[in-house]
Design an enzyme around this catalytic site. Structure first.
Site, PDB file in Angstrom:
ATOM      1  N   ARG A 232       0.845  -1.191   0.000  1.00 13.82           N
ATOM      2  CA  ARG A 232       0.000   0.000   0.000  1.00 13.82           C
ATOM      3  C   ARG A 232       0.882   1.243   0.000  1.00 13.82           C
ATOM      4  O   ARG A 232       1.865   1.324   0.741  1.00 13.82           O
ATOM      5  CB  ARG A 232      -0.919   0.044   1.249  1.00 13.82           C
ATOM      6  N   GLU A 261      -2.712   7.345  -6.959  1.00 21.41           N
ATOM      7  CA  GLU A 261      -2.428   6.618  -8.200  1.00 21.41           C
ATOM      8  C   GLU A 261      -3.349   7.101  -9.314  1.00 21.41           C
ATOM      9  O   GLU A 261      -4.577   7.078  -9.135  1.00 21.41           O
ATOM     10  CB  GLU A 261      -2.601   5.119  -7.981  1.00 21.41           C
ATOM     11  N   HIS A 281       1.685  -0.212 -10.262  1.00 19.65           N
ATOM     12  CA  HIS A 281       0.768  -1.088  -9.520  1.00 19.65           C
ATOM     13  C   HIS A 281       0.466  -2.358 -10.313  1.00 19.65           C
ATOM     14  O   HIS A 281      -0.680  -2.664 -10.657  1.00 19.65           O
ATOM     15  CB  HIS A 281      -0.523  -0.357  -9.168  1.00 19.65           C
TER      16      HIS A 281
END
Length: 534
Positions: A232, A261, A281
């Site tokens: 995270r 993001e 990611h």
């Protein structure tokens, strides 16, 4: 009976195939939002989402026929689970689908960081050639530190152990037995930071894990440590990344996740440091993982619609009990007490006993689930709920014992948690006094009455004149106000326990003046959410 399911986000084609194979009509429409979504969703029995569509209370209200929401993945931050539960809509996810993909990506980041692979690739592609500049290190015989020994952390440990790494970990809720079975030494966090060549984190982002590594604790890091984060964004303080490297504390950082993001322009500047490697990611972004979660969610949703199984449900028991208002206060009490218990228990505690007396004994099974939810929900990456709490407890090696008392005690309904060896307190009991009024009523046989909310200082002391005044003075000197307090003692002049509610969240520095007072034998600090009133 025929069912209709709407695929709202980009889900692997295998999802459609499974629904069709099982006789479910499926429609894919990835471009719906606003009123168009409200109009379209009315006739569907199920919807499948990933992270693009927000399933809000308004969406749920418009979905008049909706029975189940499926998340093809783990995170459900984009789904209003409380609103879904209130409407009797099942929410499901696939927490196991991306475990291997994320673990493998983490291992890849470790190796890329060790051998400067991304930087050297870019150098060659731009026409350069500098072997000396990009000399790396072996991971063999290095120490890998892992924060969080859940599914992903454990899989990373297994793989990197085969590379010849020594594995050490910090996880206050993993049992020593589980760690030993994986060949891992458990350490305190500060110890781990000082002994680790590579550090990878696999925890949720909470108040305790946010900014776990920053310039504030840089002096505790082993010189030249390399940091990896595929969990995270925000666990490492992003604003400090450049300074950690430039001042020599950290040799390199590998990030797959970010606090926002895509990253903001300001964060992009920090990420451009030559010793920081980044990916967008990609932890769960493999063909296998996406196919796996797509297939899993389709099967789970059809099983639920056909009332065959509720595997992967995040709110199944809540729905089954939503009409039974009698159990609701006990569920909230149990979760709060579990939260208190884990804050009082020693790290790596692996044994708890739960005792129920009075009316609540008939709900003992689900109350245990709720206690376990309170114990685990802030400590692991996966979403913990009444359905999966026991699974996660077993996975982490927790030994649980449940008993019911045939006779009521001082209070008609009482939940007691026994904390096991090594705890400053052996057992704590609580009950429901009224609407949103949940109270501790006994600690280790001492009569203590304090609401289960806010910030609570609990300390043991010699029972002598002036102790409470000294504590009050220590707080007042720091402009900390006492909201409430309760004191219990065995008999005059012996041992006493005091619980004090304060009006703010306290740091370790603010607690030290109390702990240093003469006569204070031990001090514990508990922080809980408020019951809607502050």
């Amino acid at each position: 009976m025929s069912y209709k399911v709407l695929l709202l986000d980009s889900v692997d084609e295998r999802c459609e195939e499974v629904f069709a194979e099982r006789g479910v009509e499926v429609v894919r429409n990835q471009n719906l939002s606003g009123q168009a979504l409200y109009d379209e969703i009315k006739s569907y029995d199920g919807i499948v989402v990933r992270s693009s569509t927000d399933v809000t209370s308004e969406v749920l209200k418009a979905a008049e026929n909706l029975k189940v929401v499926g998340r093809a993945g783990v995170g459900v931050d984009n789904i209003d689970i409380d609103a879904a539960t209130a409407r009797g809509v099942l929410v499901m996810n696939t927490p196991d689908g991306n475990t291997i993909s994320t673990a493998e990506h983490t291992c890849g980041m470790i190796l890329a960081l060790a051998r400067n692979i991304p930087q050297s690739v870019q150098k060659v592609k731009s026409g350069g050639w500098d072997r000396k500049k990009y000399m790396g290190i072996e991971v063999h015989n290095k120490t890998l530190g892992i924060v969080g020994l859940g599914k992903i952390g454990s899989e990373v440990a297994k793989r990197m152990k085969e590379f010849g790494m020594t594995i050490k970990a910090y996880d206050p809720f993993a049992s020593v037995e589980k760690a030993e079975s994986l060949g891992i030494e458990l350490l305190e966090l500060d110890e781990l930071l000082g002994q680790t060549d590579f550090l990878t984190v696999h925890t949720p982002l909470t108040e305790k894990t946010k900014n776990m590594i920053s310039m504030a604790n840089a002096d505790k890091l082993k010189k030249g440590i390399r940091l990896i984060n595929c969990a995270r964004g925000g666990i490492y303080r992003e604003e400090d990344l450049d300074s950690l490297i430039e001042e020599g504390y950290v040799s390199g950082i590998a990030l797959d996740v970010y606090s926002s993001e895509p990253p903001t322009d300001e964060l992009y500047e920090l990420l451009n440091h030559p010793q920081v490697i980044t990916t967008p990611h990609l932890g769960a972004s493999t063909e296998e993982a996406q196919e796996k979660v797509a297939e899993q969610i389709a099967h789970q949703m059809v099983d639920a619609l056909e009332q065959k199984s509720f595997k992967g449900s995040l709110n199944g028991k809540s729905i089954s009990l939503i009409a039974n208002k009698e159990v609701q206060p006990y569920l909230r009490l149990a979760e709060k007490l579990g939260n208190v218990a884990i804050q009082l228990a020693p790290e790596n505690a692996d044994e708890f006993s739960f005792e129920y007396s009075g009316t609540c004994t008939k709900f003992a099974d689900i109350l245990t689930d709720s206690i376990l939810k309170g114990i685990l929900k802030q400590q692991i990456s996966e979403s913990v709920n009444l359905i999966n709490a026991r699974h996660f407890a077993e996975e982490r090696g927790l030994n649980i014992r449940e008993t019911t008392a045939s006779q009521t005690k001082t209070f008609n309904d009482l939940i007691t948690i026994k904390l096991g060896e090594g705890s400053a307190y052996k057992q704590i009991s609580a009950t429901v006094f009224g609407d949103n009024d949940y109270r501790i009523v006994e600690i280790d046989g001492f009569g203590i009455e304090l609401r289960l909310e806010g910030d609570i200082i609990m300390y043991q002391n010699v029972d002598k004149p002036g102790m409470l005044a000294s504590v009050s003075s220590a707080l007042a000197d720091q402009d900390i106000n006492i909201a409430n307090l309760s004191l219990g003692r065995t008999k005059k002049g012996e041992n006493a326990i005091t619980a004090v509610s304060v009006d703010k969240h306290l740091s370790e520095e603010e607690l030290k003046p109390i702990l240093n007072l003469e006569g204070i034998r031990s001090l514990q600090y508990v922080s809980l959410p408020f019951n809607g009133i502050k």
